[in-house]
Write a protein that holds these residues in place. Structure first.
Motif, mmCIF file in Angstrom:
data_model
loop_
_atom_site.group_PDB
_atom_site.id
_atom_site.type_symbol
_atom_site.label_atom_id
_atom_site.label_comp_id
_atom_site.label_asym_id
_atom_site.label_seq_id
_atom_site.Cartn_x
_atom_site.Cartn_y
_atom_site.Cartn_z
ATOM 1 N N GLU A 22 0.836 -1.201 0.000
ATOM 2 C CA GLU A 22 0.000 0.000 0.000
ATOM 3 C C GLU A 22 0.872 1.253 0.000
ATOM 4 O O GLU A 22 0.582 2.221 -0.720
ATOM 5 N N GLU A 90 -9.324 -4.436 -11.565
ATOM 6 C CA GLU A 90 -9.011 -5.051 -10.274
ATOM 7 C C GLU A 90 -10.009 -6.158 -9.944
ATOM 8 O O GLU A 90 -9.625 -7.272 -9.542
ATOM 9 N N VAL A 106 -3.177 -8.976 -7.712
ATOM 10 C CA VAL A 106 -3.347 -7.596 -7.225
ATOM 11 C C VAL A 106 -2.882 -7.558 -5.777
ATOM 12 O O VAL A 106 -3.346 -8.340 -4.937
ATOM 13 N N THR A 109 -4.560 -1.593 -3.746
ATOM 14 C CA THR A 109 -5.354 -0.761 -4.639
ATOM 15 C C THR A 109 -5.567 0.624 -4.041
ATOM 16 O O THR A 109 -5.518 0.822 -2.817
ATOM 17 N N PHE A 114 -3.599 0.616 -9.049
ATOM 18 C CA PHE A 114 -3.332 -0.583 -8.262
ATOM 19 C C PHE A 114 -1.940 -1.102 -8.603
ATOM 20 O O PHE A 114 -1.357 -0.757 -9.629
#
Length: 281
Positions: A22, A90, A106, A109, A114
């Motif tokens: 993140e 996503e 993934v 996001t 993302f």
């Protein structure tokens, strides 16, 4: 989009600890291109940022062609761009992965972007199926046919699990190091706008159009037509009907001159017609 298509690539220093994905994504939200590759110590990451959708003119042209030829398979699939396309991609990547289909993972996001993990191993390229097939031409028809059949089988598996692709062209299919075919580029969702039978026929047509010229160049068209007939015969009856109706409406293509002077796109269309007409055999 594959590495050779990216205008710029970026490298970041190896991380000493596990990556906070993140935080990594937040740090790269302002990257100069909509999709960029980042080499880490133990993995390769891609950050995809929101981009503009397809121009309205493109939709109008495709819609007009769809009406003119009464071919639903040509109906354009809206790609609004921006955050909506990011959310669609996503969602579809996560959905495919849940079904056991090979797609990039993934990792984090944001509203406009993302980050995902590269399908290849660290330090290794994962070539597109298009590049792999084209490279195999020098090895002869059997090598090309083997790769081409892998693509057909991969599409068949997607359909068997209740899904359809976005743009089922060979450049959006990846040959992973273990030989499994993976998929990339899910900015739109045809199933949200078109009947399933049309979506399935659309996948088949996209794949044929993107690979037929390679088959022709390898001298593999005749055996490929047999494999194509087997693939089509396994499709649901409604999808077969859509495919056959579309091919019949494109019969005028056979009158185009087979001249290199008309460009590779014309040769690709002609080769695809040669392959697709096997459907009616």
């Amino acid at each position: 989009m594959l590495p050779q298509d990216i205008p710029d690539q970026a490298k970041t220093p190896p991380a000493q600890n596990a990556i906070d994905y993140e935080a990594f994504l937040r740090a790269h939200l302002n990257q100069p291109h909509s999709i960029m590759r980042y080499e880490q110590a133990h993995e390769t990451l891609w950050v995809k940022r929101a981009n503009r959708g397809n121009p309205a003119l493109n939709y109008w042209l495709l819609s007009t062609l769809a009406r003119l030829f009464r071919a639903a398979v040509l109906q354009p699939v809206p790609n609004p761009g921006g955050a909506a396309s990011i959310r669609t991609e996503e969602r579809r990547l996560r959905g495919f992965r849940t079904l056991g289909l090979r797609v990039p993972q993934v990792l984090a996001t944001a509203e406009q972007a993302f980050v995902m993990r590269h399908l290849g191993r660290p330090g290794e390229e994962a070539p597109s199926l298009s590049n792999a097939i084209e490279s195999a031409i020098a090895q002869g028809a059997p090598a090309v046919l083997q790769l081409w059949q892998q693509g057909l089988d991969a599409i068949r598996e997607v359909h068997a699990k209740g899904e359809v692709l976005s743009q089922a062209v060979a450049r959006n299919m990846v040959v992973c190091s273990d030989g499994v075919i993976g998929f990339i580029d899910f900015e739109d969702d045809p199933a949200a706008h078109l009947p399933r039978a049309v979506c399935m026929a659309r996948d088949a047509l996209n794949y044929a159009q993107s690979t037929a010229l390679f088959l022709q160049q390898a001298g593999a068209m005749e055996p490929a037509q047999q494999q194509w007939r087997a693939f089509v015969s396994d499709m649901p009856l409604q999808a077969q009907q859509v495919l056959r109706r579309t091919v019949s409406k494109l019969g005028w293509v056979r009158f185009l001159p087979r001249s290199k002077r008309l460009g590779r796109d014309t040769l690709r269309v002609l080769a695809a017609h040669d392959l697709l007409t096997a459907t009616a055999a």
